[in-house]
Write a protein that holds these residues in place. Structure first.
Motif, mmCIF file in Angstrom:
data_model
loop_
_atom_site.group_PDB
_atom_site.id
_atom_site.type_symbol
_atom_site.label_atom_id
_atom_site.label_comp_id
_atom_site.label_asym_id
_atom_site.label_seq_id
_atom_site.Cartn_x
_atom_site.Cartn_y
_atom_site.Cartn_z
ATOM 1 N N GLY A 178 -6.884 9.606 4.825
ATOM 2 C CA GLY A 178 -8.332 9.456 4.844
ATOM 3 C C GLY A 178 -8.858 8.673 6.026
ATOM 4 N N LEU A 179 -7.943 8.256 6.900
ATOM 5 C CA LEU A 179 -8.328 7.492 8.096
ATOM 6 C C LEU A 179 -9.197 6.281 7.726
ATOM 7 C CD1 LEU A 179 -9.198 10.477 10.494
ATOM 8 C CD2 LEU A 179 -7.048 9.229 10.308
ATOM 9 N N ASN A 180 -8.725 5.536 6.731
ATOM 10 C CA ASN A 180 -9.514 4.408 6.234
ATOM 11 C C ASN A 180 -9.344 3.116 7.023
ATOM 12 O OD1 ASN A 180 -10.613 5.975 4.186
ATOM 13 N ND2 ASN A 180 -8.961 5.514 2.766
ATOM 14 N N GLY A 181 -8.554 3.144 8.060
ATOM 15 C CA GLY A 181 -8.456 1.984 8.924
ATOM 16 C C GLY A 181 -7.282 1.074 8.603
ATOM 17 N N ASP A 182 -6.972 0.223 9.572
ATOM 18 C CA ASP A 182 -5.816 -0.664 9.457
ATOM 19 C C ASP A 182 -5.970 -1.691 8.341
ATOM 20 O OD1 ASP A 182 -4.599 0.652 11.496
ATOM 21 O OD2 ASP A 182 -5.114 -0.829 13.043
ATOM 22 N N ALA A 183 -7.187 -2.133 8.083
ATOM 23 C CA ALA A 183 -7.400 -3.174 7.077
ATOM 24 C C ALA A 183 -6.914 -2.720 5.704
ATOM 25 C CB ALA A 183 -8.875 -3.554 7.014
ATOM 26 N N ARG A 184 -7.251 -1.513 5.303
ATOM 27 C CA ARG A 184 -6.832 -1.001 4.001
ATOM 28 C C ARG A 184 -5.325 -0.789 3.958
ATOM 29 N NH1 ARG A 184 -9.155 -2.047 -0.068
ATOM 30 N NH2 ARG A 184 -8.551 -0.132 -1.147
ATOM 31 N N LEU A 185 -4.769 -0.297 5.070
ATOM 32 C CA LEU A 185 -3.319 -0.074 5.116
ATOM 33 C C LEU A 185 -2.565 -1.392 5.009
ATOM 34 C CD1 LEU A 185 -3.103 2.636 7.939
ATOM 35 C CD2 LEU A 185 -2.958 2.977 5.475
ATOM 36 N N LYS A 186 -3.074 -2.413 5.689
ATOM 37 C CA LYS A 186 -2.438 -3.725 5.640
ATOM 38 C C LYS A 186 -2.545 -4.332 4.243
ATOM 39 C CE LYS A 186 -3.014 -4.934 10.524
ATOM 40 N NZ LYS A 186 -3.683 -5.849 11.490
ATOM 41 N N GLU A 187 -3.650 -4.064 3.572
ATOM 42 C CA GLU A 187 -3.832 -4.583 2.209
ATOM 43 C C GLU A 187 -2.800 -3.990 1.260
ATOM 44 O OE1 GLU A 187 -7.091 -4.091 -1.376
ATOM 45 O OE2 GLU A 187 -7.834 -4.218 0.690
ATOM 46 N N VAL A 188 -2.602 -2.675 1.356
ATOM 47 C CA VAL A 188 -1.611 -2.011 0.495
ATOM 48 C C VAL A 188 -0.208 -2.505 0.840
ATOM 49 C CG1 VAL A 188 -0.583 0.190 -0.173
ATOM 50 C CG2 VAL A 188 -3.054 0.020 0.163
ATOM 51 N N ALA A 189 0.079 -2.646 2.144
ATOM 52 C CA ALA A 189 1.397 -3.115 2.576
ATOM 53 C C ALA A 189 1.667 -4.525 2.053
ATOM 54 C CB ALA A 189 1.498 -3.075 4.096
ATOM 55 N N ALA A 190 0.645 -5.379 2.042
ATOM 56 C CA ALA A 190 0.808 -6.752 1.558
ATOM 57 C C ALA A 190 1.082 -6.759 0.053
ATOM 58 C CB ALA A 190 -0.440 -7.570 1.866
ATOM 59 N N GLU A 191 0.389 -5.901 -0.686
ATOM 60 C CA GLU A 191 0.601 -5.804 -2.135
ATOM 61 C C GLU A 191 2.018 -5.302 -2.424
ATOM 62 O OE1 GLU A 191 -2.394 -3.374 -3.867
ATOM 63 O OE2 GLU A 191 -4.054 -4.639 -3.200
ATOM 64 N N ARG A 192 2.457 -4.355 -1.617
ATOM 65 C CA ARG A 192 3.811 -3.809 -1.774
ATOM 66 C C ARG A 192 4.854 -4.892 -1.520
ATOM 67 N NH1 ARG A 192 7.735 -1.742 1.646
ATOM 68 N NH2 ARG A 192 8.922 0.057 0.872
ATOM 69 N N ALA A 193 4.655 -5.682 -0.486
ATOM 70 C CA ALA A 193 5.589 -6.760 -0.155
ATOM 71 C C ALA A 193 5.638 -7.802 -1.276
ATOM 72 C CB ALA A 193 5.199 -7.408 1.163
ATOM 73 N N GLU A 194 4.481 -8.129 -1.850
ATOM 74 C CA GLU A 194 4.435 -9.098 -2.945
ATOM 75 C C GLU A 194 5.127 -8.541 -4.191
ATOM 76 O OE1 GLU A 194 3.515 -12.511 -5.228
ATOM 77 O OE2 GLU A 194 3.759 -12.079 -3.083
ATOM 78 N N PHE A 195 4.972 -7.246 -4.431
ATOM 79 C CA PHE A 195 5.642 -6.598 -5.563
ATOM 80 C C PHE A 195 7.159 -6.712 -5.420
ATOM 81 C CE2 PHE A 195 7.608 -2.903 -7.563
ATOM 82 C CZ PHE A 195 7.051 -2.932 -8.838
ATOM 83 N N LEU A 196 7.659 -6.455 -4.225
ATOM 84 C CA LEU A 196 9.098 -6.544 -3.976
ATOM 85 C C LEU A 196 9.587 -7.982 -4.086
ATOM 86 C CD1 LEU A 196 9.490 -4.075 -0.960
ATOM 87 C CD2 LEU A 196 10.279 -3.729 -3.305
ATOM 88 N N ARG A 197 8.771 -8.934 -3.665
ATOM 89 C CA ARG A 197 9.164 -10.334 -3.745
ATOM 90 C C ARG A 197 9.321 -10.788 -5.191
ATOM 91 N NH1 ARG A 197 7.313 -15.257 -4.594
ATOM 92 N NH2 ARG A 197 5.248 -14.503 -5.201
ATOM 93 N N ARG A 198 8.526 -10.228 -6.087
ATOM 94 C CA ARG A 198 8.529 -10.638 -7.491
ATOM 95 C C ARG A 198 9.332 -9.691 -8.392
ATOM 96 N NH1 ARG A 198 5.053 -10.652 -10.772
ATOM 97 N NH2 ARG A 198 5.642 -12.560 -11.875
ATOM 98 N N LEU A 199 10.191 -8.893 -7.819
ATOM 99 C CA LEU A 199 10.902 -7.887 -8.604
ATOM 100 C C LEU A 199 11.635 -8.480 -9.798
ATOM 101 C CD1 LEU A 199 12.550 -5.230 -6.240
ATOM 102 C CD2 LEU A 199 10.786 -4.905 -7.985
#
Length: 227
Positions: A178-199
């Motif tokens: 959807g070409l929603n920009g880097d901000a949204r992509l970085k937000e999802v990436a940060a949530e993913r990283a936090e999910f993996l940290r708390r596995l």
């Protein structure tokens, strides 16, 4: 109390020691045996942890805090004393599901705490990372065995975690297309990283009650433990 009074009181409790040995304990040149430590705590009207001077971290320290000798604890969990002593020395638990449940009950532990004491939390985290990022069904048995939990519960937890992790990829690709920009992509990436940290923590949350290792009213039909 003088050292002579302490020694006399310990003798009255069935643990005779020489006053010079009490001095050696105070000076730190000798350490009391398990039974001497328990008797000393009774004589001084304090708990064993106070005398230990540390917060119990190892399996041996947790046992001492509960005033249990190796022989008494081994009997309670249905394990040979020599095998249990080796587990403490090597920090490597080999008990089956029933023995594990009996152990955590006797020492006032949870299964997550036991895994942490044995230094296997990172190993569990590795299995969980592989499960959420791949074919989760292949990891049900290894995870259940390592965590000493029921395989059905482990499977339910892995299925849920796999679906949650997959949702991050779908959201990421949706924003990317959807070409929603880097901000949204970085937000999802940060949530993913936090999910993996708390596995590991999330796994135990899904298992509930600190995990289930089977009922402690009889031996299991088959061994499940750390090999």
């Amino acid at each position: 109390m003088t050292t002579a009074q302490v020694a006399h009181a310990m003798a009255a409790c069935g643990t005779p020691v020489h006053p010079d040995l009490v001095v050696a304990w105070e000076q730190g040149t000798h350490a009391p045996t398990d039974r001497q430590l328990f008797s000393l705590a009774d004589v001084l009207w304090c708990d064993v942890v106070t005398l230990m001077g540390v917060r119990p971290r190892t399996l041996a320290e947790r046992r001492l805090a509960r005033q249990l000798t190796v022989e008494r604890l081994a009997e309670r969990i249905g394990m040979d004393a020599a095998a249990y002593r080796a587990a403490e020395a090597q920090q490597h638990w080999l008990g089956d599901a029933w023995q594990t449940r009996a152990l955590v009950d006797a020492l006032g532990l949870s299964l997550p705490e036991l895994i942490g004491i044995m230094g296997r939390e990172e190993e569990l985290a590795g299995l969980l990372r592989a499960a959420v990022d791949g074919r989760w069904k292949a990891y049900v048995e290894p995870v259940a065995e390592l965590a000493v939990v029921d395989a059905t519960r482990a499977g339910d937890a892995l299925r849920t975690m796999h679906a949650e992790f997959s949702a991050f990829a779908e959201r990421y690709m949706g924003h990317l297309v959807g070409l929603n920009g880097d901000a949204r992509l970085k937000e999802v990436a940060a949530e993913r990283a936090e999910f993996l940290r708390r596995l590991v923590d999330h796994f135990w949350e899904l298992i509930g009650e600190g995990g289930e290792a089977g009922e402690a009213d009889g031996p299991p039909p088959y061994p499940v433990g750390w090999q």
